[in-house]
Design an enzyme around this catalytic site. Structure first.
Site, PDB file in Angstrom:
ATOM      1  N   ASP A 192       0.828  -1.201   0.000  1.00 25.47           N
ATOM      2  CA  ASP A 192       0.000   0.000   0.000  1.00 25.47           C
ATOM      3  C   ASP A 192       0.866   1.255   0.000  1.00 25.47           C
ATOM      4  O   ASP A 192       2.083   1.208   0.215  1.00 25.47           O
ATOM      5  CB  ASP A 192      -0.898   0.015   1.240  1.00 25.47           C
ATOM      6  CG  ASP A 192      -1.948  -1.083   1.215  1.00 25.47           C
ATOM      7  OD1 ASP A 192      -2.320  -1.529   0.112  1.00 25.47           O
ATOM      8  OD2 ASP A 192      -2.395  -1.490   2.310  1.00 25.47           O
ATOM      9  N   TYR A 241       6.948  -9.677   6.806  1.00 30.71           N
ATOM     10  CA  TYR A 241       6.984  -8.238   7.045  1.00 30.71           C
ATOM     11  C   TYR A 241       7.574  -7.951   8.422  1.00 30.71           C
ATOM     12  O   TYR A 241       7.493  -8.789   9.327  1.00 30.71           O
ATOM     13  CB  TYR A 241       5.569  -7.644   7.013  1.00 30.71           C
ATOM     14  CG  TYR A 241       4.956  -7.502   5.648  1.00 30.71           C
ATOM     15  CD1 TYR A 241       5.020  -6.289   4.951  1.00 30.71           C
ATOM     16  CD2 TYR A 241       4.282  -8.564   5.050  1.00 30.71           C
ATOM     17  CE1 TYR A 241       4.433  -6.143   3.699  1.00 30.71           C
ATOM     18  CE2 TYR A 241       3.699  -8.436   3.795  1.00 30.71           C
ATOM     19  CZ  TYR A 241       3.773  -7.217   3.130  1.00 30.71           C
ATOM     20  OH  TYR A 241       3.201  -7.084   1.895  1.00 30.71           O
TER      21      TYR A 241
END
Length: 276
Positions: A57, A118
């Site tokens: 994003d 992540y």
């Protein structure tokens, strides 16, 4: 693919000034910058089929992003040895292609992936975040307890329907398997969450982090994040953590290239809606 060579790109970027990965009209995106730069070097339309492991994003960073493109075999023969250096000379400084590797035609950066990993960084220092690291760490105004963060994380590991933590897409499953979720405090005092799963739905990692942070600062009980897994819709009380604390650090693939096609087939069956 007759006459075509598939090339894997290992990519890193600072997401601060990008509107995410995916190309968008009149927006600066990582995919758009890569496509334009490859076109400048090789010619428009020469590199085709740009496919990424995970669409990040706006504001999210990457040190271990993976994508692939297809090039005419003759172009790869001509430019393969110098393409990395040419990209370094033309790409803006907030995105780097770190490696270019010829891969089998059945390698798929998205569907052959076995996991995405992540890291999310948080400072609970009273003064906030060091200025030089303000683009990769968020400031949390309350002290955070590492043991509470890890206790909350433990209840989220495993295969679950994470609809409470996802932005649902029509005909898309929210079933995911989280294989690792833990927190550490680095010597500099920064808290780092490591989250690994077969795949993630939109906003899932930042929603998980948002739920755990209010446990870490004592405002919610340890079992609250896991309890939300019983929901049948997104939990409105979960605050999505800011994008700039998140970095995609690794994407894993089968060790044996012979497994690329099998993994891609399995992933497509799990993730893509059935055709009627």
């Amino acid at each position: 693919m007759d006459g075509q060579t598939r090339v894997r790109l290992d990519v890193a970027y600072d997401g601060t000034d990008f509107s995410g990965w995916a190309a968008q009209p009149d927006r600066r995106t990582v995919a758009g910058v890569l496509t334009d730069t490859l076109a400048r070097i090789l010619g428009a339309g020469t590199a085709t089929g740009l496919t990424v492991a995970g669409r990040t994003d706006a504001g999210v960073h990457a040190t271990g992003q993976v994508c692939h493109v297809d090039l005419p075999a003759t172009v790869w023969e001509q430019f393969g040895g110098s393409l990395l250096r040419r990209l370094a000379g033309l790409l803006p400084t907030d995105v780097r292609v770190r490696a270019l590797t010829e891969v089998p035609a059945d390698f798929d950066a998205r569907f052959s992936a076995m996991f995405r990993r992540y890291e999310y960084r948080v400072s609970d220092a009273p003064y906030g975040v060091e200025p030089l690291r303000r683009h990769e760490i968020i400031a949390w105004q309350r002290p955070l307890e590492l043991a509470a963060l890890n206790a909350a994380a433990a209840g989220l590991v495993g295969e679950h329907d994470f609809v409470a933590y996802c932005r649902r897409k029509e005909n898309a499953t929210t079933l995911r398997e989280v294989t690792r979720l833990d927190w550490r405090r680095d010597p500099d005092g920064i808290l780092v969450a490591t989250v690994q799963a077969d795949a993630f739905c939109q906003a899932m990692v930042r929603s998980l982090v948002g739920a755990m942070l209010v446990v870490g600062d004592g405002r919610r009980p340890v079992g609250w994040p896991a309890g939300l897994l019983r929901r049948q819709e997104r939990a409105s009380e979960v605050t999505v953590a800011p994008a700039h604390g998140l970095t995609l650090v690794a994407v894993g693939y089968p060790d044996d290239p012979a497994g690329y096609a099998r993994r891609a087939e399995l992933t497509r069956r799990l993730r893509l809606p059935a055709q009627s």
